[in-house]
Write a protein that holds these residues in place. Structure first.
Motif, short mmCIF file in Angstrom:
data_model
loop_
_atom_site.label_atom_id
_atom_site.label_comp_id
_atom_site.label_asym_id
_atom_site.label_seq_id
_atom_site.Cartn_x
_atom_site.Cartn_y
_atom_site.Cartn_z
N ILE A 204 1.10 -1.19 -0.08
CA ILE A 204 0.07 0.05 0.08
C ILE A 204 0.96 1.20 -0.05
CG2 ILE A 204 -1.84 1.31 1.27
CD1 ILE A 204 -2.87 -1.32 2.45
N PRO A 205 0.83 2.19 -1.06
CA PRO A 205 1.58 3.25 -1.00
C PRO A 205 1.18 4.15 -0.10
CG PRO A 205 0.28 3.00 -3.26
CD PRO A 205 -0.31 1.94 -2.05
N PRO A 206 2.10 5.33 0.16
CA PRO A 206 1.44 6.36 1.42
C PRO A 206 0.46 7.12 1.20
CG PRO A 206 3.82 6.71 0.29
CD PRO A 206 3.13 5.67 -0.38
N SER A 207 -0.49 7.35 2.21
CA SER A 207 -1.51 8.37 2.04
C SER A 207 -0.71 9.66 1.98
CB SER A 207 -2.37 8.01 3.15
OG SER A 207 -1.90 8.77 4.32
N GLU A 208 -1.97 10.67 2.09
CA GLU A 208 -1.59 12.17 1.88
C GLU A 208 -0.95 12.67 3.09
OE1 GLU A 208 -4.15 10.77 0.59
OE2 GLU A 208 -4.92 12.11 -1.11
N GLN A 209 -0.97 11.81 4.31
CA GLN A 209 -0.23 11.96 5.71
C GLN A 209 0.95 10.74 5.81
OE1 GLN A 209 -2.57 11.84 9.23
NE2 GLN A 209 -3.04 9.92 8.97
N GLY A 210 1.08 10.36 4.82
CA GLY A 210 2.17 9.29 4.77
C GLY A 210 1.50 7.82 5.33
N GLN A 211 1.01 8.01 6.70
CA GLN A 211 0.65 6.74 7.35
C GLN A 211 -0.03 7.15 8.43
OE1 GLN A 211 4.35 4.83 8.56
NE2 GLN A 211 4.42 5.71 10.59
N THR A 422 -5.25 16.68 6.60
CA THR A 422 -4.94 15.22 7.27
C THR A 422 -4.83 15.52 8.58
OG1 THR A 422 -2.65 15.83 7.46
CG2 THR A 422 -3.17 14.96 5.39
N LEU A 423 -5.03 14.56 9.33
CA LEU A 423 -4.87 14.26 10.93
C LEU A 423 -3.88 14.69 11.29
CD1 LEU A 423 -6.54 13.43 13.40
CD2 LEU A 423 -5.96 11.23 13.10
N ARG A 424 -2.60 14.34 10.53
CA ARG A 424 -1.61 14.54 11.26
C ARG A 424 -1.32 16.16 11.38
NH1 ARG A 424 2.94 11.22 11.59
NH2 ARG A 424 1.83 9.64 10.75
N HIS A 425 -1.84 16.93 10.46
CA HIS A 425 -1.79 18.38 10.18
C HIS A 425 -2.61 18.88 11.50
CE1 HIS A 425 -1.64 22.48 8.65
NE2 HIS A 425 -2.59 22.60 9.21
N HIS A 426 -3.77 18.34 11.64
CA HIS A 426 -4.77 18.90 12.70
C HIS A 426 -4.12 18.77 14.17
CE1 HIS A 426 -7.81 18.67 9.70
NE2 HIS A 426 -8.51 17.60 9.83
N LEU A 427 -3.20 17.67 14.25
CA LEU A 427 -2.84 17.47 15.47
C LEU A 427 -1.44 18.03 15.62
CD1 LEU A 427 -3.36 13.82 15.85
CD2 LEU A 427 -4.53 15.14 16.82
#
Lengths: 441, 441
Positions: A204-211, A422-427
């Motif tokens: 599975i390739p990376p998502s917009e936040q990687g993982q 992305t959730l990573r961004h939100h956090l």
């Protein structure tokens, strides 16, 4: 520089809400337990409020009074979030997944697939299972806490390594040249621990936040250590500012010991809400829906206060003698608040309707009271934000979003728009792909 | 009484199609592998054709040429089908789930949650995993075939028992009386076998079809026995009518030995399609997209025909000497068809473009050829229907739906409308809740 703002998540559980009688509310579809329309609707309501994430607890068992109350959890958290992912755009999706009774390869695959589907909005609340009843569903005995946490450490590392096993730039998909992937960047992981192992790679390739982002829940020393190493968010439980501040500091210190910046771990306290025009109206809403449980709760409250409370006298306030003789249990941080409410002169029924023996602080009344509570805790450095559990999703999410959120925004305590996707961004969680190199073995 | 009609499923794999080069077609989004929009679009196209089910194969590994070809499977079948379930209305959703490396409780939970979400359209293709590469992803060695099938029998029985553990009428959800469930109808299952065990119950009420329908895939004696006991559908593979008829009869006999009516098990043969205005156009489409693989395939075809075929001479037909000297491998049922095509005088490249060494019969050309093939097999009693694997989902599903389906409908061989809403109805599978009482231990 912008002032620090709080992060807010919303509990998405059984489709009804945190009140045992939520399913009986006139506005509620009594079949919401099996209705994915309902769950999507509640998620969309939270997204209208710009909340940063949904939190789905899980524990594949049910201990409760099924004759009168629904199960606590979603039919299945991944199936639910797949629906929600397709029908929301920005809100993060945090699902609980046990490291005790799941194969790491299956966890890695489903969470990363959901992360890709949601365009980088997925979080994994990596927990250990507890309870022999859960273990029995897997035909096992519950391993010791030490073994469960050892397996959890291995599982998280293995899952993250599998997430990174499809190289960040491996997927070329260039139609002109015919190059689908840089195959040499898709490598087996060949990890083998005491409890779990996998060869990989995961395709599975990376998502917009990687993982996916890691969360953890729990307050034991083991939980502290696991979260300190891996978690970007902690689903917490605290009844007082002091308690929350102590917990938050402990998680931050644990992250620091693991070589991380303490700001990389966010502590979220639980908050239960009944937002209403007045406290009286809110209490009545709770009594109407879940008053049936109060008889049993009265005796529990009595134990907490060191009193014999008569369940037959729910309509009377505690007597001056009772109030004078109360000895709030020092082991239960809820007892101080319970006694405070009792001293305000409410009837025993109303005291219970304040949710004084619930799992988290409970706000009953106007939205501004919830906003005040959240501001006080946040400004005291007790939390980075909250995960909010409304009494009834069907209108309680809207009541929070339309009542509390604008107040927090007006006070500059909460963002007015998603400024990332992305959730990573939100956090504000740092970029990571694969295992955190600071933690690699 | 209405004449017997065929049942058609559609393969939904990696987002591209069965041609290795499908991802390079100009009409195809090269990112379809991670695009759930694409998968939903393909599913909706199949539903426009009134196909009875989607079939998602799975096998958590990839053996192939990743530099040039995509992985074969979905990122995750359950996550994919959850999206599809929300965005389709009638088509059945059959996902492969291994009994070898999954916990029965997790399988039971996810498949029944999907069945509830899809309002009774879910099927479970219960298979055993094979391949040491799959086992290695779970840190194991592959168990013996006997052990894998023994575990599969236990797992299917346990999963079905868990499905029935929430009594059919247990869920009352009566707001007026406050009765949520008949708790006495939600009972532990307490099953314990040699390989798997679970206490239960599973907290999921029945779907509109009660519980998911069982499928199986495979042709070994073990597969025959498992399918005979449990399966309503068999995902088959056969190259000739005789082979298909023999297989179908064997599955029917196996069901009969298990005490079932043989009509309860439906045999579906695979069919791969390149629907085009002419055979020449279809061959060119296949050559343009996957011609790169032909060099390697030429030598494989040579082995199959007992000939030395020169990959450098793809543009020449086989010589009269070669055709005369060919000895089609008796062990490979494709060799007869391959020789027949070669004798028609096509170049070696064109022979290969006919898909003569593919996994299933391949139709290249006008829709009527596919319809003729399907009619012939169906009327010969060789199949109950087909699972169709288009060369490219992006336009191949539409080509099948708009070209082949109307011909079959005009001939009275395929229904014009869904006359039911559940997969069980589409298949004519009998009602079942929990384990089949005829098979209970």
């Amino acid at each position: 520089m912008a002032a620090r703002q709080m992060i807010i998540g919303m509990h998405l559980g059984n489709g009804y809400g945190n009140l045992p009688g939520a399913w009986r509310a006139p506005s509620v579809d009594p079949q919401s337990y099996t209705s994915f329309d309902a769950k999507v609707r509640h998620a969309q309501a939270a997204e209208r409020g710009k909340l940063q994430f949904l939190f789905l607890p899980d524990g594949p068992t049910h201990v409760g009074d099924l004759a009168n109350e629904p199960p606590h959890f979603n039919l299945d958290v991944m199936v639910t979030l797949a629906a929600v992912a397709r029908e929301t755009k920005r809100i993060g999706l945090v699902a609980t997944g046990s490291t005790t009774f799941n194969e790491p390869f299956n966890l890695a695959r489903q969470f990363k697939a959901l992360d890709v589907m949601s365009h980088g909005r997925t979080g994994w609340n990596a927990v250990t299972s507890s309870g022999e009843d859960v273990a029995a569903n897997y035909g096992r005995r519950l391993p010791s806490s030490a073994d469960r946490y050892a397996r959890a450490h291995e599982t998280v590392q293995l899952v993250q390594t599998l997430w990174g096993s499809w190289g960040k730039d491996a997927w070329v998909h260039d139609q002109a040249s015919g190059r689908f992937a840089n195959a040499e960047q898709v490598a087996p992981v060949n990890m083998s621990g005491k409890f779990v192992a996998s060869r990989g790679p995961l395709y599975i390739p990376p998502s917009e936040q990687g993982q996916p982002v890691l969360f953890h829940a729990g307050g034991s020393p083991n939980a502290l250590e696991l979260a300190g190493r891996f978690a970007s968010g902690v689903i917490g439980a605290a009844f007082t500012i002091d308690d929350a501040r102590t917990q938050r500091a402990a998680f931050r210190a644990s992250a620091e010991r693991a070589g991380r910046n303490p700001d990389e771990i966010k502590f979220f306290a639980g908050l239960m809400t009944t937002i209403a025009n007045s406290r009286r109206e809110g209490l009545d809403r709770r009594i109407t829906l879940s008053g049936r449980t109060f008889t049993q709760r009265a005796s529990y409250l009595g134990q907490m206060l060191g009193l014999r409370l008569d369940p037959a006298r729910l309509d009377e306030p505690l007597s001056p003698e009772q109030l004078a003789g109360a000895r709030p249990s020092p082991g239960d941080p809820r007892s101080v608040q319970a006694l405070k409410i009792a001293r305000e002169g409410w009837t025993l029924r109303d005291v219970l309707a304040h949710g004084v023996i619930d799992y988290h602080p409970v706000i009953v009344g106007p939205a501004v009271h919830a906003a005040d509570h959240m501001q006080e805790w946040f400004e005291a450095g007790a939390v980075d934000g909250f995960w909010v559990s409304p009494d009834i999703y069907e209108d309680g999410v809207d009541a929070f979003v339309e009542g509390v959120v604008p107040i927090l925004q007006a006070r500059g305590l909460f963002h007015r728009e998603y400024d990332g996707a992305t959730l990573r961004h939100h956090l504000g969680a740092p970029t990571q792909y694969g295992i955190d190199p600071r933690l690699a073995l």
